[in-house]
Every structure is written in C-alpha cells, then in structure tokens.
Design a protein around this motif. Structure first.
Motif, PDB file in Angstrom:
ATOM      1  N   VAL A 155     -11.431  12.346   5.993  1.00  0.00           N
ATOM      2  CA  VAL A 155     -11.663  11.308   4.996  1.00  0.00           C
ATOM      3  C   VAL A 155     -10.280  10.685   4.922  1.00  0.00           C
ATOM      4  CG1 VAL A 155     -12.469  10.436   2.953  1.00  0.00           C
ATOM      5  CG2 VAL A 155     -13.708  12.216   4.139  1.00  0.00           C
ATOM      6  N   ASP A 156     -10.155   9.427   5.125  1.00  0.00           N
ATOM      7  CA  ASP A 156      -8.983   8.512   5.203  1.00  0.00           C
ATOM      8  C   ASP A 156      -8.939   7.874   3.817  1.00  0.00           C
ATOM      9  OD1 ASP A 156      -6.827   7.950   7.323  1.00  0.00           O
ATOM     10  OD2 ASP A 156      -7.066   6.286   5.740  1.00  0.00           O
ATOM     11  N   VAL A 157      -7.938   7.610   2.862  1.00  0.00           N
ATOM     12  CA  VAL A 157      -7.838   6.986   1.684  1.00  0.00           C
ATOM     13  C   VAL A 157      -6.753   6.111   1.581  1.00  0.00           C
ATOM     14  CG1 VAL A 157      -7.596   7.613  -0.720  1.00  0.00           C
ATOM     15  CG2 VAL A 157      -9.098   9.158   0.469  1.00  0.00           C
ATOM     16  N   VAL A 158      -7.041   5.240   1.156  1.00  0.00           N
ATOM     17  CA  VAL A 158      -6.009   4.183   0.667  1.00  0.00           C
ATOM     18  C   VAL A 158      -5.998   3.609  -0.566  1.00  0.00           C
ATOM     19  CG1 VAL A 158      -5.870   3.325   3.150  1.00  0.00           C
ATOM     20  CG2 VAL A 158      -7.310   1.950   1.737  1.00  0.00           C
ATOM     21  N   VAL A 159      -4.973   3.253  -1.153  1.00  0.00           N
ATOM     22  CA  VAL A 159      -4.920   2.917  -2.331  1.00  0.00           C
ATOM     23  C   VAL A 159      -3.933   1.445  -2.667  1.00  0.00           C
ATOM     24  CG1 VAL A 159      -3.977   3.488  -4.912  1.00  0.00           C
ATOM     25  CG2 VAL A 159      -5.016   5.251  -3.474  1.00  0.00           C
ATOM     26  N   ASP A 160      -4.459   0.533  -3.224  1.00  0.00           N
ATOM     27  CA  ASP A 160      -3.961  -0.812  -3.382  1.00  0.00           C
ATOM     28  C   ASP A 160      -2.780  -0.759  -4.431  1.00  0.00           C
ATOM     29  OD1 ASP A 160      -3.294  -3.329  -3.553  1.00  0.00           O
ATOM     30  OD2 ASP A 160      -5.199  -4.163  -3.844  1.00  0.00           O
ATOM     31  N   LEU A 161      -1.468  -1.095  -3.803  1.00  0.00           N
ATOM     32  CA  LEU A 161      -0.209  -1.082  -4.787  1.00  0.00           C
ATOM     33  C   LEU A 161       0.439  -2.339  -4.977  1.00  0.00           C
ATOM     34  CD1 LEU A 161       1.411   2.509  -3.166  1.00  0.00           C
ATOM     35  CD2 LEU A 161      -0.094   1.989  -5.236  1.00  0.00           C
ATOM     36  N   ARG A 162      -0.490  -3.323  -4.744  1.00  0.00           N
ATOM     37  CA  ARG A 162      -0.156  -4.897  -4.771  1.00  0.00           C
ATOM     38  C   ARG A 162      -0.454  -5.162  -6.298  1.00  0.00           C
ATOM     39  NH1 ARG A 162      -3.746  -7.174  -0.452  1.00  0.00           N
ATOM     40  NH2 ARG A 162      -5.197  -5.984  -1.604  1.00  0.00           N
ATOM     41  N   LEU A 165       0.516   7.021 -10.673  1.00  0.00           N
ATOM     42  CA  LEU A 165       0.597   5.331 -10.574  1.00  0.00           C
ATOM     43  C   LEU A 165       1.479   4.853 -11.879  1.00  0.00           C
ATOM     44  CD1 LEU A 165      -0.205   2.973  -8.930  1.00  0.00           C
ATOM     45  CD2 LEU A 165      -2.242   2.816 -10.373  1.00  0.00           C
ATOM     46  N   LYS A 166       0.975   5.188 -12.902  1.00  0.00           N
ATOM     47  CA  LYS A 166       1.614   4.632 -14.017  1.00  0.00           C
ATOM     48  C   LYS A 166       3.019   4.950 -14.414  1.00  0.00           C
ATOM     49  CE  LYS A 166       0.760   8.591 -17.277  1.00  0.00           C
ATOM     50  NZ  LYS A 166       1.263   8.929 -18.431  1.00  0.00           N
ATOM     51  N   ASP A 167       3.453   5.775 -13.618  1.00  0.00           N
ATOM     52  CA  ASP A 167       4.902   6.108 -13.524  1.00  0.00           C
ATOM     53  C   ASP A 167       5.882   5.587 -12.380  1.00  0.00           C
ATOM     54  OD1 ASP A 167       4.547   7.723 -15.916  1.00  0.00           O
ATOM     55  OD2 ASP A 167       4.508   9.461 -14.711  1.00  0.00           O
ATOM     56  N   LEU A 168       5.008   4.697 -11.792  1.00  0.00           N
ATOM     57  CA  LEU A 168       5.827   4.186 -10.500  1.00  0.00           C
ATOM     58  C   LEU A 168       6.544   2.739 -11.082  1.00  0.00           C
ATOM     59  CD1 LEU A 168       3.213   4.165  -7.724  1.00  0.00           C
ATOM     60  CD2 LEU A 168       5.292   5.357  -7.967  1.00  0.00           C
ATOM     61  N   SER A 169       7.818   2.705 -10.724  1.00  0.00           N
ATOM     62  CA  SER A 169       8.472   1.400 -10.916  1.00  0.00           C
ATOM     63  C   SER A 169       8.099   0.177 -10.227  1.00  0.00           C
ATOM     64  CB  SER A 169      10.171   1.509 -10.776  1.00  0.00           C
ATOM     65  OG  SER A 169      10.364   1.620  -9.329  1.00  0.00           O
ATOM     66  N   GLU A 170       8.657  -1.008 -10.762  1.00  0.00           N
ATOM     67  CA  GLU A 170       8.212  -2.149  -9.854  1.00  0.00           C
ATOM     68  C   GLU A 170       8.910  -2.102  -8.568  1.00  0.00           C
ATOM     69  OE1 GLU A 170       9.501  -6.746 -10.406  1.00  0.00           O
ATOM     70  OE2 GLU A 170       8.609  -5.917 -12.404  1.00  0.00           O
ATOM     71  N   ALA A 171       9.898  -1.668  -8.380  1.00  0.00           N
ATOM     72  CA  ALA A 171      10.472  -1.292  -6.998  1.00  0.00           C
ATOM     73  C   ALA A 171       9.744  -0.752  -6.258  1.00  0.00           C
ATOM     74  CB  ALA A 171      12.131  -0.810  -7.316  1.00  0.00           C
ATOM     75  N   ASP A 172       9.133   0.387  -6.496  1.00  0.00           N
ATOM     76  CA  ASP A 172       8.253   1.140  -5.947  1.00  0.00           C
ATOM     77  C   ASP A 172       6.923   0.528  -5.184  1.00  0.00           C
ATOM     78  OD1 ASP A 172       9.802   3.471  -6.233  1.00  0.00           O
ATOM     79  OD2 ASP A 172       8.855   3.863  -7.981  1.00  0.00           O
ATOM     80  N   LEU A 173       6.571  -0.538  -5.675  1.00  0.00           N
ATOM     81  CA  LEU A 173       5.362  -1.586  -5.487  1.00  0.00           C
ATOM     82  C   LEU A 173       5.582  -2.545  -4.635  1.00  0.00           C
ATOM     83  CD1 LEU A 173       3.643  -0.994  -9.143  1.00  0.00           C
ATOM     84  CD2 LEU A 173       3.336   0.169  -7.028  1.00  0.00           C
TER      85      LEU A 173
END
Length: 185
Positions: free
Chosen positions: A82-89, A176-184
C-alpha cells in the motif's frame, strides 16, 4: 497507457496494457512520449530498488527539498504494497492530507508522485520488491522524513494488528506540525 488522476492534485495512477500469450506476458512500464503528451514528468535521473523481506515493513515517509526535490514513479516488481503519499505543499488546499494506493506486481500499474509530497509504503507480503525512478539524484543534505504514525496526518496503515518493521531513521522522523518552512514546498 492510461493516466488516472487521484484525489491529491498531481498524484497519478499509470496503467498500461498487458500482452499475454502462452509464454507469459509483456508490458511497457514507461514511455517518455506518453508521459510528455499527458503533461506529466518524464525526465528520470536515478532508478532505485527496495527489497523488503518481511510483511508490514514500512519505508517512509520520505522526500527531498529543493534543489533536489524528487518526483517518483513507483512500481511493484514482486509482491504487494500500500503506497502512501502526503501533500506537503502549504499553498495546496489538500496540505497535510494523504492517500493510500494499493499496488501489486500482478497489475501493470505505477504511481506517479510529483515533488511536493512525502512518499512511503507498507509491504503486505514477504519478499516484496519495489522499483522507482526519481527525477533528481539522491542528496542526503536535502532528505527529510515524516513519522509513519504522525497524528496530524493519521494514515490508516494496513497492519492488521501487527507491529510495523521500521528503520531507526523512520521511527524517529518528525511530525508534520514540527516541520519548518524550509522542509516544505
């Protein structure tokens, strides 16, 4: 080849015909002109192969940031996932949403994952082999990870009550909530 857009913009299921005869089968798995005519990424610079011995192995969720952000074209050679993708935009209406797509070696299907998404998968059977093309080379300084069990995304992994097999890196990835703007994206 047929191209089927999925619920997250840019994620595309690719399906080609299978030509079977008494010897077995033949199938085209990728053709630049078909992808170009469909307006999809068609420039690949690296091929990767992942072999997972055990079912319920989770690999991911991974991505790379610019300038080495990667599109991926994922295909199962042996087994099922099962392949999973998460939108990080962050500018996307579907930021933080995920979709799950079953892929199997028995079907002539690939999943196109453009840059801007975290990607991972869960194996469902032993000795699963997954091949994928990438649109940029591996660049460890740009590699990022999202925890497989991130509560902000709440992916319903097909574990059937089993504990997942994870790498140390995947088990300790950020939420997700701990990612910085530079990670996205």
């Amino acid at each position: 080849m047929q191209f089927y857009p999925l619920a997250l913009e840019g994620i595309t299921l690719v399906e080609g015909p299978v030509r079977a005869d008494p010897r077995g089968a033949f199938m085209e798995t990728w053709r630049a002109d078909y992808f170009e005519n469909a307006g999809l990424p068609n420039s690949w610079v690296q091929d990767n192969l992942s072999v997972s011995v055990h079912p319920y192995t989770i690999r991911g969720l991974h991505w790379q940031t610019p300038p080495f952000a990667q599109a991926k074209l994922v295909r199962v050679l042996v087994g099922e996932i099962v392949d999973v993708v998460v939108d990080l935009r962050p500018s996307s209406q579907t930021f933080g949403r995920s979709i799950s797509v079953p892929l199997s070696a028995t079907k002539n299907q690939s999943l196109l994952v453009p840059a801007g998404f975290a990607h991972g998968f869960c194996t469902l059977v032993p000795n699963t082999m997954v091949a994928y093309k990438t649109g940029a080379r591996y660049a460890p300084e740009c590699e990022r990870g999202l925890r497989w069990d991130c509560p902000d995304v709440a992916i319903d992994w097909p574990l059937n009550g089993n504990e997942p097999i994870l790498s140390e890196k995947d088990a300790s990835a950020q939420v997700l909530k701990d990612l910085s703007e530079a990670d996205l994206f």
